[in-house]
Design a protein around this motif. Structure first.
Motif, PDB file in Angstrom:
ATOM      1  N   ILE A 125       0.856  -1.190   0.000  1.00  0.00           N
ATOM      2  CA  ILE A 125       0.000   0.000   0.000  1.00  0.00           C
ATOM      3  C   ILE A 125       0.889   1.236   0.000  1.00  0.00           C
ATOM      4  O   ILE A 125       2.004   1.211   0.493  1.00  0.00           O
ATOM      5  N   GLY A 126       0.392   2.313  -0.541  1.00  0.00           N
ATOM      6  CA  GLY A 126       1.138   3.557  -0.583  1.00  0.00           C
ATOM      7  C   GLY A 126       1.025   4.328   0.721  1.00  0.00           C
ATOM      8  O   GLY A 126       0.256   3.975   1.619  1.00  0.00           O
ATOM      9  N   SER A 127       1.787   5.390   0.841  1.00  0.00           N
ATOM     10  CA  SER A 127       1.804   6.164   2.080  1.00  0.00           C
ATOM     11  C   SER A 127       0.467   6.870   2.334  1.00  0.00           C
ATOM     12  O   SER A 127       0.041   6.987   3.490  1.00  0.00           O
ATOM     13  N   ALA A 128      -0.200   7.313   1.285  1.00  0.00           N
ATOM     14  CA  ALA A 128      -1.492   7.984   1.482  1.00  0.00           C
ATOM     15  C   ALA A 128      -2.522   7.015   2.052  1.00  0.00           C
ATOM     16  O   ALA A 128      -3.248   7.333   2.996  1.00  0.00           O
ATOM     17  N   ARG A 129      -2.572   5.810   1.496  1.00  0.00           N
ATOM     18  CA  ARG A 129      -3.508   4.794   1.985  1.00  0.00           C
ATOM     19  C   ARG A 129      -3.130   4.391   3.420  1.00  0.00           C
ATOM     20  O   ARG A 129      -3.979   4.184   4.260  1.00  0.00           O
ATOM     21  N   PHE A 130      -1.814   4.289   3.689  1.00  0.00           N
ATOM     22  CA  PHE A 130      -1.357   3.922   5.034  1.00  0.00           C
ATOM     23  C   PHE A 130      -1.788   4.975   6.057  1.00  0.00           C
ATOM     24  O   PHE A 130      -2.218   4.642   7.159  1.00  0.00           O
ATOM     25  N   ARG A 131      -1.695   6.258   5.682  1.00  0.00           N
ATOM     26  CA  ARG A 131      -2.133   7.332   6.598  1.00  0.00           C
ATOM     27  C   ARG A 131      -3.623   7.223   6.891  1.00  0.00           C
ATOM     28  O   ARG A 131      -4.063   7.417   8.030  1.00  0.00           O
ATOM     29  N   LYS A 132      -4.425   6.898   5.882  1.00  0.00           N
ATOM     30  CA  LYS A 132      -5.874   6.757   6.088  1.00  0.00           C
ATOM     31  C   LYS A 132      -6.181   5.586   7.017  1.00  0.00           C
ATOM     32  O   LYS A 132      -7.010   5.706   7.924  1.00  0.00           O
ATOM     33  N   ILE A 133      -5.519   4.467   6.804  1.00  0.00           N
ATOM     34  CA  ILE A 133      -5.730   3.304   7.669  1.00  0.00           C
ATOM     35  C   ILE A 133      -5.279   3.619   9.089  1.00  0.00           C
ATOM     36  O   ILE A 133      -5.962   3.285  10.065  1.00  0.00           O
ATOM     37  N   SER A 134      -4.144   4.280   9.229  1.00  0.00           N
ATOM     38  CA  SER A 134      -3.631   4.647  10.552  1.00  0.00           C
ATOM     39  C   SER A 134      -4.590   5.571  11.280  1.00  0.00           C
ATOM     40  O   SER A 134      -4.788   5.445  12.487  1.00  0.00           O
ATOM     41  N   ALA A 135      -5.207   6.507  10.565  1.00  0.00           N
ATOM     42  CA  ALA A 135      -6.155   7.435  11.187  1.00  0.00           C
ATOM     43  C   ALA A 135      -7.363   6.675  11.737  1.00  0.00           C
ATOM     44  O   ALA A 135      -7.828   6.954  12.846  1.00  0.00           O
ATOM     45  N   VAL A 136      -7.838   5.698  10.987  1.00  0.00           N
ATOM     46  CA  VAL A 136      -8.978   4.892  11.442  1.00  0.00           C
ATOM     47  C   VAL A 136      -8.592   4.094  12.685  1.00  0.00           C
ATOM     48  O   VAL A 136      -9.366   3.965  13.623  1.00  0.00           O
ATOM     49  N   GLU A 137      -7.378   3.573  12.692  1.00  0.00           N
ATOM     50  CA  GLU A 137      -6.903   2.763  13.814  1.00  0.00           C
ATOM     51  C   GLU A 137      -6.472   3.613  15.010  1.00  0.00           C
ATOM     52  O   GLU A 137      -6.196   3.072  16.079  1.00  0.00           O
ATOM     53  N   GLY A 138      -6.377   4.931  14.837  1.00  0.00           N
ATOM     54  CA  GLY A 138      -5.969   5.809  15.934  1.00  0.00           C
ATOM     55  C   GLY A 138      -4.461   5.884  16.117  1.00  0.00           C
ATOM     56  O   GLY A 138      -3.970   6.216  17.190  1.00  0.00           O
ATOM     57  N   ILE A 139      -3.709   5.578  15.068  1.00  0.00           N
ATOM     58  CA  ILE A 139      -2.243   5.606  15.124  1.00  0.00           C
ATOM     59  C   ILE A 139      -1.780   6.935  14.538  1.00  0.00           C
ATOM     60  O   ILE A 139      -2.215   7.335  13.458  1.00  0.00           O
ATOM     61  N   ALA A 140      -0.881   7.614  15.239  1.00  0.00           N
ATOM     62  CA  ALA A 140      -0.364   8.898  14.757  1.00  0.00           C
ATOM     63  C   ALA A 140       1.160   8.851  14.693  1.00  0.00           C
ATOM     64  O   ALA A 140       1.806   8.204  15.525  1.00  0.00           O
ATOM     65  N   TYR A 141       1.729   9.509  13.690  1.00  0.00           N
ATOM     66  CA  TYR A 141       3.181   9.625  13.593  1.00  0.00           C
ATOM     67  C   TYR A 141       3.692  10.546  14.693  1.00  0.00           C
ATOM     68  O   TYR A 141       3.110  11.590  14.963  1.00  0.00           O
ATOM     69  N   SER A 142       4.835  10.206  15.298  1.00  0.00           N
ATOM     70  CA  SER A 142       5.486  11.105  16.236  1.00  0.00           C
ATOM     71  C   SER A 142       6.235  12.154  15.410  1.00  0.00           C
ATOM     72  O   SER A 142       6.531  11.936  14.232  1.00  0.00           O
ATOM     73  N   PRO A 143       6.562  13.298  16.004  1.00  0.00           N
ATOM     74  CA  PRO A 143       7.325  14.308  15.244  1.00  0.00           C
ATOM     75  C   PRO A 143       8.661  13.752  14.719  1.00  0.00           C
ATOM     76  O   PRO A 143       9.073  14.069  13.607  1.00  0.00           O
ATOM     77  N   LYS A 144       9.284  12.898  15.512  1.00  0.00           N
ATOM     78  CA  LYS A 144      10.558  12.295  15.098  1.00  0.00           C
ATOM     79  C   LYS A 144      10.358  11.427  13.861  1.00  0.00           C
ATOM     80  O   LYS A 144      11.127  11.464  12.906  1.00  0.00           O
ATOM     81  N   MET A 145       9.289  10.656  13.864  1.00  0.00           N
ATOM     82  CA  MET A 145       8.991   9.766  12.744  1.00  0.00           C
ATOM     83  C   MET A 145       8.653  10.576  11.484  1.00  0.00           C
ATOM     84  O   MET A 145       9.086  10.236  10.386  1.00  0.00           O
ATOM     85  N   LYS A 146       7.888  11.655  11.645  1.00  0.00           N
ATOM     86  CA  LYS A 146       7.554  12.513  10.498  1.00  0.00           C
ATOM     87  C   LYS A 146       8.811  13.084   9.873  1.00  0.00           C
ATOM     88  O   LYS A 146       8.941  13.150   8.653  1.00  0.00           O
ATOM     89  N   GLY A 147       9.760  13.514  10.715  1.00  0.00           N
ATOM     90  CA  GLY A 147      11.019  14.066  10.217  1.00  0.00           C
ATOM     91  C   GLY A 147      11.816  13.059   9.421  1.00  0.00           C
ATOM     92  O   GLY A 147      12.394  13.377   8.372  1.00  0.00           O
TER      93      GLY A 147
END
Length: 66
Positions: free
Chosen positions: A18-40
């Protein structure tokens, strides 16, 4: 002993990517958020215009256990 049967999908891995956009959507549904360190780290890897293999190596290096 009977000969072993081989799979018709010789040498191919199962599943899909899956691509990053789809992964972000799935993560949002699951309640998973990137940490600032991970985003960087994600942005740094994207900005280098690396090959997929180089990106995989960078991610593995960042998150593997010592």
């Amino acid at each position: 002993m009977a000969p072993k049967k081989t799979s018709p999908k010789k040498g191919k891995a199962g599943g899909f990517v899956i691509g990053s956009a789809r992964f972000r959507k799935i993560s949002a549904v699951e309640g998973i958020a990137y940490s600032p360190k991970m985003k960087g780290k994600v942005e740094a890897i994207k900005s280098k215009a690396s090959s997929p293999e180089e990106r995989r190596k960078a991610i593995i290096k960042a998150y593997r256990k010592a």
